[in-house]
Motif scaffolding. Structure first.
Motif, PDB file in Angstrom:
ATOM      1  N   ASN A 186       1.291  -1.138  -0.235  1.00 50.98           N
ATOM      2  CA  ASN A 186      -0.030   0.158   0.085  1.00 50.98           C
ATOM      3  C   ASN A 186       0.991   0.922  -0.115  1.00 50.98           C
ATOM      4  O   ASN A 186       1.500   1.172   1.071  1.00 50.98           O
ATOM      5  CB  ASN A 186      -1.334   0.084   1.071  1.00 50.98           C
ATOM      6  N   GLU A 187       0.600   2.643  -1.127  1.00 52.16           N
ATOM      7  CA  GLU A 187       1.485   2.996  -1.002  1.00 52.16           C
ATOM      8  C   GLU A 187       2.359   3.083  -0.686  1.00 52.16           C
ATOM      9  O   GLU A 187       3.416   3.367   0.142  1.00 52.16           O
ATOM     10  CB  GLU A 187       1.074   4.424  -0.843  1.00 52.16           C
ATOM     11  N   PRO A 188       3.271   2.162  -1.970  1.00 53.04           N
ATOM     12  CA  PRO A 188       4.477   2.283  -1.052  1.00 53.04           C
ATOM     13  C   PRO A 188       5.894   3.398  -1.170  1.00 53.04           C
ATOM     14  O   PRO A 188       5.146   4.538  -1.977  1.00 53.04           O
ATOM     15  CB  PRO A 188       5.542   1.134  -2.792  1.00 53.04           C
ATOM     16  N   ALA A 189       6.834   3.616   0.130  1.00 55.32           N
ATOM     17  CA  ALA A 189       8.232   4.309   0.040  1.00 55.32           C
ATOM     18  C   ALA A 189       7.141   5.525   0.742  1.00 55.32           C
ATOM     19  O   ALA A 189       7.155   6.805   0.821  1.00 55.32           O
ATOM     20  CB  ALA A 189       8.505   4.837  -1.337  1.00 55.32           C
ATOM     21  N   GLN A 190       5.922   5.425   0.854  1.00 48.40           N
ATOM     22  CA  GLN A 190       4.824   6.675   1.060  1.00 48.40           C
ATOM     23  C   GLN A 190       5.224   6.938   2.940  1.00 48.40           C
ATOM     24  O   GLN A 190       5.875   6.767   3.640  1.00 48.40           O
ATOM     25  CB  GLN A 190       3.509   6.348   1.839  1.00 48.40           C
ATOM     26  N   GLU A 191       5.805   8.196   2.797  1.00 48.38           N
ATOM     27  CA  GLU A 191       5.377   8.986   4.586  1.00 48.38           C
ATOM     28  C   GLU A 191       7.300   8.789   4.740  1.00 48.38           C
ATOM     29  O   GLU A 191       7.490   8.126   6.280  1.00 48.38           O
ATOM     30  CB  GLU A 191       5.046   7.997   5.821  1.00 48.38           C
ATOM     31  N   GLY A 192       8.171   8.781   4.056  1.00 50.34           N
ATOM     32  CA  GLY A 192       9.703   8.662   4.309  1.00 50.34           C
ATOM     33  C   GLY A 192      10.199   7.646   4.259  1.00 50.34           C
ATOM     34  O   GLY A 192      10.748   6.988   5.377  1.00 50.34           O
ATOM     35  N   THR A 193       9.216   6.565   4.170  1.00 44.43           N
ATOM     36  CA  THR A 193       9.669   4.460   3.689  1.00 44.43           C
ATOM     37  C   THR A 193      10.879   4.419   2.716  1.00 44.43           C
ATOM     38  O   THR A 193      10.695   3.160   2.976  1.00 44.43           O
ATOM     39  CB  THR A 193       8.909   3.733   4.262  1.00 44.43           C
ATOM     40  N   GLY A 194      11.197   5.294   1.565  1.00 44.51           N
ATOM     41  CA  GLY A 194      11.764   5.050   0.409  1.00 44.51           C
ATOM     42  C   GLY A 194      13.131   5.054   0.350  1.00 44.51           C
ATOM     43  O   GLY A 194      13.800   4.221  -0.851  1.00 44.51           O
ATOM     44  N   ARG A 195      13.768   4.909   1.326  1.00 50.66           N
ATOM     45  CA  ARG A 195      14.780   5.287   1.163  1.00 50.66           C
ATOM     46  C   ARG A 195      16.249   5.047   2.607  1.00 50.66           C
ATOM     47  O   ARG A 195      16.866   5.313   3.026  1.00 50.66           O
ATOM     48  CB  ARG A 195      15.285   6.924   1.156  1.00 50.66           C
ATOM     49  N   CYS A 196      15.819   3.301   2.178  1.00 46.53           N
ATOM     50  CA  CYS A 196      16.513   2.813   3.867  1.00 46.53           C
ATOM     51  C   CYS A 196      17.924   2.873   3.950  1.00 46.53           C
ATOM     52  O   CYS A 196      18.111   2.310   2.884  1.00 46.53           O
ATOM     53  CB  CYS A 196      15.889   1.398   3.952  1.00 46.53           C
ATOM     54  N   THR A 197      18.531   3.224   4.783  1.00 45.49           N
ATOM     55  CA  THR A 197      20.495   3.087   5.051  1.00 45.49           C
ATOM     56  C   THR A 197      20.475   2.165   6.037  1.00 45.49           C
ATOM     57  O   THR A 197      22.080   1.980   6.233  1.00 45.49           O
ATOM     58  CB  THR A 197      20.611   4.167   5.290  1.00 45.49           C
TER      59      THR A 197
END
Length: 687
Positions: free
Chosen positions: A141-152
């Motif tokens: 659901n809504e991939p990478a929404q709410e600042g979750t698309g740039r894992c480090t």
């Protein structure tokens, strides 16, 4: 058209569920969407799949003619999974690891999490893949929404290094292409390259101010993260395909909210789908996202899986205004007119608890149907009447080219921020065309756009060699190309071209950029524009006073030199006499370069003069300000969809010879549209 709501039966007791299902069946909708946040109920403990509660709802609605879009619940890993595998948690650019308790607290690159997601997707595919009451599947659901698309996290760091090594082969090649000698940033191995500290994610925070990182590292991390999201999605896609022929998709948010390249992400999906929450109170619903949606996956329809339903509270705690009476129906018909094959409101009933409690919905928390429910019911009945129009074609002969690398590059190193943003500027140019009666498609740099009569290339900051060569060939073979300032500044490595700009296209446009600067409030400069003459038998018509406009520049200024015909010339300051807008014959086509911004009315005059000879407007009726007109063709007949966003009644003239599609009565020469009204006119059959 699939029309309906998102619904959450896992949150209801037995009595509430029965009341809701009765009203849903009575509403006339034909689709619901369920399951995207229900992992803890579908798999309450590892390996134990419990779908019976959902089966009952799918069966009950299905028997009433309402099909279900089943969602994989992987946006919300349950407590047992996070506790048992804490290494799956998401780590942001600051190094903060997200704990259990929200949503999207997972690393999409973690192999253990991918295995768990594949397992639940497999169980859903096995169980619902052949169910006749299922309309399709939504992944996550809504991939990478709410600042979750740039894992480090450590997994992402390692995979980023491997991604770079696969792309560049040797560290020497990377150092050369990235210019890492600057500030002594040369690397000895790919393991030394870490994810950037800075991020362009909406809502994310940078840990270190004024920390300037290598532009290619930053751009490649955007590309890597986008590719990683796509790979995560496609694991579930492949699993579901083993068990179903129903459409499989996921729901995007905005054109670039989550910095996923949707042109790439939809290749393995059946259609592009997105969520859209426009204001419906005295507001124009922007159609640019629909034009974009039509071009994302060429030849496939698009779905809107979450759409505005009402006003009141919202997730962030602020509020949304309630829609005007009729605005909900108008907005749904507008989405239909632009080619939406599905539209589902979020949501059916307001949540009483959870982070989204008190949120907007079709029905309030008390479950009593009110005007929004009644309007949804009317809309469902209306869509049945419109069904024959679904096959109407879009007669688009103009295209607007967009590119995610360009978007990312202009967020990494902005130009005249916040006055200028790439996607907003492309949106404005789309509406310039729309207001003169030209419905344009929005297309990727890598799409098949060679057959379009006119292409608009707004601020193509980053152009690779292949795209440059395709643009050259397009104009040479007779196409009309309109490019704006900031074209061809950087190459695919996010490095500036060291040749005259627009790089690789100076002969096509007949210009070279000699000097540039941003335009602020204090340095607007006057210039005159001579509109291109209309073609008649191969000869340009003489200029008259009406064809010369005097305006002020905006956003950006480029002084041009070259052999191109000067259509725009500065008239003051040190810029006096310098060309700023040009026309150039190149092969069988023409290329126009616009070195600054123009007022909206001037853009419309200019675009009309350029486009009319090759793709004139299909409008034969007069459309006043505040009214949107969508033109489609069905069996050779024009279909006009008109939407009144003006906030007051509007009159449409020139309607004689058309029929009101809803009433099937001949239209008068002048038809009146009420506030938030719509009108569908079809060309009358002859003979």
């Amino acid at each position: 058209m699939l029309y309906g709501v998102s619904y959450y039966p896992e949150q209801k007791d037995k009595d509430e569920l029965q009341r809701d299902l009765t009203l849903i069946k009575e509403s006339g909708i034909n689709t619901v969407r369920m399951g995207e946040f229900a992992w803890s109920r579908l798999e309450p403990e590892e390996g134990r799949f419990v779908p019976d509660w959902l089966d009952e709802v799918v069966e009950t609605l299905g028997q009433a003619g309402i099909r279900t879009i089943i969602c994989t619940p992987t946006a919300c890993p349950p407590a047992w999974l996070v506790t048992g595998c804490p290494e799956i948690r998401y780590q942001d650019n600051r190094g903060v690891v997200r704990p259990f308790g929200g949503r999207r607290h997972y690393c999409y690159n973690n192999d253990r999490y991918r295995e768990a997601c594949a397992r639940i997707a497999r169980r859903l595919g096995e169980h619902y893949g052949k169910n006749p009451y299922v309309a399709g599947f939504q992944i996550d659901n809504e991939p990478a929404q709410e600042g979750t698309g740039r894992c480090t996290c450590p997994v992402c760091r390692k995979k980023f290094s491997l991604w770079l090594e696969k792309k560049y082969g040797t560290i020497e090649t990377f150092n050369q292409r990235s210019g890492s000698v600057f500030w002594s940033q040369e690397y000895q191995s790919f393991d030394q390259i870490t994810p950037p500290v800075n991020t362009i994610e909406p809502g994310a925070q940078n840990l270190i101010n004024a920390f300037y990182e290598n532009p290619l590292v930053r751009l490649d991390f955007e590309r890597f993260s986008s590719d990683s999201q796509i790979a995560f999605q496609n694991i579930q896609t492949a699993v579901l395909r083993e068990y179903t022929d129903h459409p499989v998709t996921t729901n995007a948010t905005g054109l670039a909210t989550n910095s996923i390249d949707y042109y790439k992400s939809t290749k393995a999906l059946d259609c592009y789908a997105f969520d859209y929450y426009p204001g419906l109170r005295n507001a124009r619903v922007d159609s640019f996202p629909y034009a974009f949606a039509r071009g994302v996956k060429e030849g496939a329809p698009f779905w809107v899986l979450e759409f505005m339903s009402g006003g009141g509270h919202r997730l962030s705690g602020s509020g949304r205004l309630q829609p005007n009476p009729g605005a909900l129906k108008q907005a749904v018909v507008q989405a239909f007119a632009h080619g939406a094959q599905a539209l589902l409101h979020f949501q059916y009933r307001t949540f009483p608890y959870g982070a989204e409690q008190l949120n907007y919905a079709i029905v309030d928390m008390d479950g009593i149907p009110r005007r929004r429910y009644r309007e949804m019911k009317e809309t469902a009945a209306l869509l049945q009447k419109l069904e024959p129009l679904e096959q109407a074609a879009f007669p688009s002969q103009a295209g607007i080219l967009l590119d995610y690398d360009t978007h990312w590059a202009l967020r990494i190193k902005p130009v005249n921020d916040p006055c200028f943003t790439y996607l907003d500027y492309a949106n404005k140019r789309y509406h310039s065309l729309e207001r003169i009666g030209i419905n344009a498609d929005v297309l990727s740099f890598h799409a098949a756009w060679e057959t379009y009569k006119v292409l608009l290339l707004p601020a193509a900051f980053l152009l690779d060699t292949d795209t440059i060569n395709r643009l050259r060939a397009y104009v040479n073979k007779g196409g009309i190309l309109i490019a704006t300032f900031l074209t061809g500044v950087k190459n695919e490595d996010n490095a500036g071209y060291t040749q005259p700009l627009p790089a690789g296209l100076t002969d096509v446009f007949g210009v070279r950029v000699e000097e540039v600067e941003p335009v602020f409030e204090e340095n607007h400069t006057t210039y005159t524009i001579t509109l291109p003459g209309k073609q008649d038998g191969g000869e340009e018509q003489p200029e008259n006073e009406d064809e010369v406009l005097t305006v002020k520049d905006g956003l950006w200024s480029e002084l041009l030199s070259g052999t191109g015909k000067p259509l725009g010339v500065y008239r003051e300051d040190y810029k006096q006499g310098s060309m700023v807008l040009s026309e150039n014959q190149y092969g069988a086509g023409k290329a126009y370069y616009v070195g600054t911004d123009m007022p909206e009315e001037t853009w419309q005059h200019f675009l009309r003069a350029v486009c009319d000879p090759v793709c004139p407007s299909y409008r034969q009726i007069a459309v006043p300000d505040g009214v949107e007109c969508v033109v489609r063709f069905l069996q050779g007949r024009r279909i006009y969809f008109l939407f009144n966003f003006a906030g007051a009644n509007r009159k449409i003239t020139g309607c004689r010879g058309y029929r009101n599609y809803i009433t099937q009565m001949p239209a008068a020469d002048e038809e009146e549209m009420g506030k938030n009204g719509y009108l569908i006119l079809e060309e009358e059959k002859h003979g």
